[in-house]
Design a protein around this motif. Structure first.
Motif, mmCIF file in Angstrom:
data_model
loop_
_atom_site.group_PDB
_atom_site.id
_atom_site.type_symbol
_atom_site.label_atom_id
_atom_site.label_comp_id
_atom_site.label_asym_id
_atom_site.label_seq_id
_atom_site.Cartn_x
_atom_site.Cartn_y
_atom_site.Cartn_z
ATOM 1 N N ASP A 156 0.808 -1.220 0.000
ATOM 2 C CA ASP A 156 0.000 0.000 0.000
ATOM 3 C C ASP A 156 0.839 1.267 0.000
ATOM 4 O O ASP A 156 0.289 2.373 0.076
ATOM 5 C CB ASP A 156 -0.927 0.012 1.219
ATOM 6 C CG ASP A 156 -2.022 -1.036 1.129
ATOM 7 O OD1 ASP A 156 -2.594 -1.199 0.038
ATOM 8 O OD2 ASP A 156 -2.304 -1.698 2.143
ATOM 9 N N LYS A 169 -4.283 7.227 -6.066
ATOM 10 C CA LYS A 169 -4.969 6.039 -5.565
ATOM 11 C C LYS A 169 -6.111 5.685 -6.524
ATOM 12 O O LYS A 169 -6.958 6.517 -6.840
ATOM 13 C CB LYS A 169 -5.520 6.280 -4.169
ATOM 14 C CG LYS A 169 -6.004 5.006 -3.471
ATOM 15 C CD LYS A 169 -6.746 5.311 -2.178
ATOM 16 C CE LYS A 169 -5.829 5.840 -1.098
ATOM 17 N NZ LYS A 169 -6.556 5.999 0.185
ATOM 18 N N SER A 177 -10.521 1.797 -6.661
ATOM 19 C CA SER A 177 -9.544 0.738 -6.908
ATOM 20 C C SER A 177 -10.235 -0.524 -7.408
ATOM 21 O O SER A 177 -11.455 -0.696 -7.279
ATOM 22 C CB SER A 177 -8.783 0.417 -5.618
ATOM 23 O OG SER A 177 -8.019 1.518 -5.201
ATOM 24 N N SER A 317 -3.972 -0.033 -4.538
ATOM 25 C CA SER A 317 -4.367 1.077 -3.657
ATOM 26 C C SER A 317 -3.543 2.301 -4.031
ATOM 27 O O SER A 317 -3.783 2.927 -5.047
ATOM 28 C CB SER A 317 -4.197 0.689 -2.178
ATOM 29 O OG SER A 317 -2.858 0.264 -1.909
ATOM 30 N N ARG A 318 -2.520 2.629 -3.225
ATOM 31 C CA ARG A 318 -1.677 3.782 -3.543
ATOM 32 C C ARG A 318 -0.666 3.443 -4.630
ATOM 33 O O ARG A 318 -0.139 2.337 -4.682
ATOM 34 C CB ARG A 318 -0.902 4.241 -2.302
ATOM 35 C CG ARG A 318 -1.735 4.695 -1.132
ATOM 36 C CD ARG A 318 -0.813 5.302 -0.073
ATOM 37 N NE ARG A 318 -1.516 5.627 1.164
ATOM 38 C CZ ARG A 318 -1.415 4.928 2.291
ATOM 39 N NH1 ARG A 318 -0.641 3.851 2.323
ATOM 40 N NH2 ARG A 318 -2.087 5.294 3.377
ATOM 41 N N CYS A 390 2.935 -1.083 -5.521
ATOM 42 C CA CYS A 390 2.716 0.347 -5.254
ATOM 43 C C CYS A 390 3.758 1.229 -5.935
ATOM 44 O O CYS A 390 3.897 2.405 -5.612
ATOM 45 C CB CYS A 390 2.681 0.622 -3.759
ATOM 46 S SG CYS A 390 4.092 -0.014 -2.828
#
Length: 449
Positions: A156, A169, A177, A317-318, A390
Motif C-alpha cells: 500500500d 490512488k 480501486s 491502492s496507492r 505500489c
C-alpha cells in the motif's frame, strides 16, 4: 537503537526477494513483517498460482524469483511453470503455500538477512531528503530503528505515503480501486469430473478460448467458466457476487483448488475500518460460493473448505509518484527503457471497480514490456526505494505489473539497488544503472538492454 544498512518494510513476495537480493549483495539487511511468515499474498492471502513467468516461449522472469520455484520443485512442492489451462496467459506456477513460507525464510537466512516478525509500521521519521528511522509496533511496544536505505514493500506504499511522498490512488477518473478478493481453498475436488464436464460443455467456458485440448495436457487444472450455473444462481438470489463467472486453480496438491471468485467492491485497503468490512463481506461471499459449488458444479459435491484468506487479497491502492510513471501505453507499445530492471509478459488485467466485468489489454503473442528503475524512486527522498504493486504506475499499467512473478523481479532490482547505494554512499536516484543491470544479470535476472 538498532541500525541496518537496508531495512525492508513488508515481507511479501517483492519484499522478501528484495531482502534476499540486498543481503546477498553484502548489505546488512532487516525485513519487518506483520505476519509470522514471509510470502505476502501467496501465503497470507491464499493467492495462487503465480502467473506468469513467461512471454510466449521465453521466460521473462528469472533470477531469485525463479530460484524460489526451482527450490520448491526439488522438494516436490511445485510442478514448476506449467501450461495455463484457461488459455489466458502463457504459464501458471502452482505451489504449496506452507513450503513457500519455509523456503523464502530459509533463502533470506542463508543470505545473512535478519527477520522481525509480528511487527507493524507505526511511523516514519524524516530529515530533509532522507528517511532516518521507522517507528515499529510489536509485543515490546513502540521502538525506533534506523537505516541507511529503506525499501517500501508494504503493498500500500505506507512508508512512502507516511514520509510525505506524493501518490495517486485507484483509477484517475474517480479514485476507485480494483475490487478485493478473499480466496477460498477447497480440497477433495474431483478434477477428473470437472475436465470431463468442460470437454462436453465448451459453451459454458467462453473465456477459455475454446481450445479445450489443454484439458488433456495441463498438469494442474485452471478453470474460468460455469457461466450458465453462475448466472442461474444469481437469478435465483443464491449468489450475489458481482462477477460473471467462476475462476479457480488447482494447487501443487492434486484435488486442492483456490477459488478466485469473490469480488468485494468499494473498499479501501489503506482505511482499517473499510478493510475490516471487506474481510467480513469476503467471508460472507465465500460461504455463499461454497454452497453454490457443492450444489451445482460437477466435481465439488464432496469438496470441503480448508481455509479462507487468511487475509483478503488487495489488487491495488496507492501508487507513488516516482521519477517516471509507467503507463498502459508503455506496456501495450512495449516501450524500451535505458534503465529497465525487469520484464513481464502479463497483460493489462482490470477487474472492474463498478461490479461485473474484466477488461484486458493484450500484447502480441510473446510480447514483453520493460519496467524502468525510475518507477521505484522519487526525487523527494535520497534513500527510499519502492517495490511491488505500489510502484509509480497508472491505474492501467499497475493492473499489468501487479502479479507476483513481476513484483518478485521488481523486488530483486530494488534490493540490489539498495545494496549498491549503501556501498557507493550515493542516493538511490544516483545508482549506476549499468552497474545495477550488470549485477542483476550476474544474479540470474533476465534483462533485454
Amino acid at each position: 537503537m538498532r541500525h541496518y544498512e537496508v531495512i525492508v518494510s513488508g515481507g511479501g513476495v517483492s519484499g522478501a526477494i528484495a531482502a534476499i537480493a540486498a543481503a546477498r549483495a553484502g548489505a546488512k539487511t532487516l525485513i519487518v513483517e506483520a505476519n509470522g511468515f514471509l510470502g505476502g499474498t501467496l501465503t497470507a492471502a491464499g493467492v495462487g498460482p503465480m502467473m506468469t513467468f513467461h512471454a510466449g516461449k521465453k521466460q521473462a522472469i528469472q533470477g531469485i524469483t525463479d530460484e524460489l520455484i526451482q527450490r520448491l520443485r526439488q522438494i516436490g512442492k511445485s510442478p514448476g511453470h506449467i501450461e495455463d489451462a484457461t488459455n489466458y496467459t502463457y504459464s501458471v506456477t502452482p505451489f504449496d503455500a506452507e513450503a513457500m513460507k519455509h523456503e523464502l525464510e530459509t533463502m533470506l537466512l542463508e543470505a545473512g538477512g535478519d527477520i522481525l516478525y509480528h511487527t507493524m509500521l507505526a511511523g516514519v521519521v524524516t530529515n530533509g531528503s532522507r528517511i532516518t528511522s521507522l517507528t515499529l509496533c510489536n509485543k515490546a511496544g513502540l521502538s525506533e530503528i534506523t537505516g541507511d536505505v529503506f525499501i517500501d514493500a508494504t503493498g500500500d506504499g505506507d512508508v512512502a505515503a507516511w514520509a510525505g511522498v506524493e501518490f495517486a490512488k485507484g483509477r484517475e477518473s474517480d479514485g476507485m480501486s480494483q475490487p478485493m478478493t478473499l480466496k477460498m481453498k477447497m480440497r477433495n475436488v474431483d478434477t477428473s469430473a470437472i475436465r470431463d464436464y468442460i470437454r462436453k460443455h465448451p459453451e459454458e467456458f467462453t473465456r477459455m478460448n475454446q481450445d479445450l485440448s489443454v484439458m488433456d495436457t495441463a498438469e494442474r487444472l485452471s478453470v474460468i467458466g460455469f457461466e450458465k450455473q453462475f448466472k442461474e444462481a444469481k437469478e435465483r438470489g443464491e449468489v450475489t457476487i458481482k462477477r460473471e463467472d467462476v475462476l479457480f486453480f488447482e494447487t501443487n496438491n492434486p484435488g486442492e483448488v483456490i477459488m478466485n471468485t469473490t469480488r468485494i467492491l468499494g473498499c479501501d485497503s489503506t482505511d482499517p475500518w473499510s478493510l475490516s468490512l471487506a474481510e467480513i463481506e469476503g467471508r460472507r461471499q465465500c460461504r455463499e460460493l461454497e454452497l453454490f459449488l457443492r450444489k451445482y458444479v460437477p466435481g465439488f459435491e464432496e469438496a470441503i473448505v480448508v481455509s479462507t484468506g487468511p487475509s483478503i487479497g488487495v489488487r491495488g491502492s496507492r501508487q507513488i509518484k516516482g521519477q517516471y510513471t509507467l503507463t498502459g501505453e508503455d506496456i501495450l507499445t512495449m516501450k524500451k527503457f535505458d534503465d529497465v530492471i525487469a520484464h513481464s509478459g502479463y497483460p493489462i488485467d482490470i477487474h472492474s471497480p463498478d461490479g461485473e466485468g474484466t477488461t484486458h489489454g493484450r500484447l502480441e503473442w510473446g510480447g514483453m514490456y520493460g519496467i524502468p528503475y525510475r518507477c521505484l524512486v522519487t526525487d523527494q527522498f535520497d534513500n527510499l526505494i519502492v517495490v511491488g504493486r505500489c510502484l509509480s504506475a497508472t491505474f492501467e499499467a499497475q493492473a499489468a505489473v501487479r502479479t507476483t512473478p513481476t513484483v518478485g523481479a521488481i523486488g530483486q532490482a530494488g534490493g540490489t539497488a539498495a545494496a549498491l547505494a549503501v556501498k557507493s554512499r550515493k542516493a538511490v536516484t544516483e545508482v549506476d544503472i549499468a552497474e545495477l543491470q550488470r549485477k542483476l544479470r550476474e544474479e540470474g535476472a533476465y534483462l533485454e538492454v
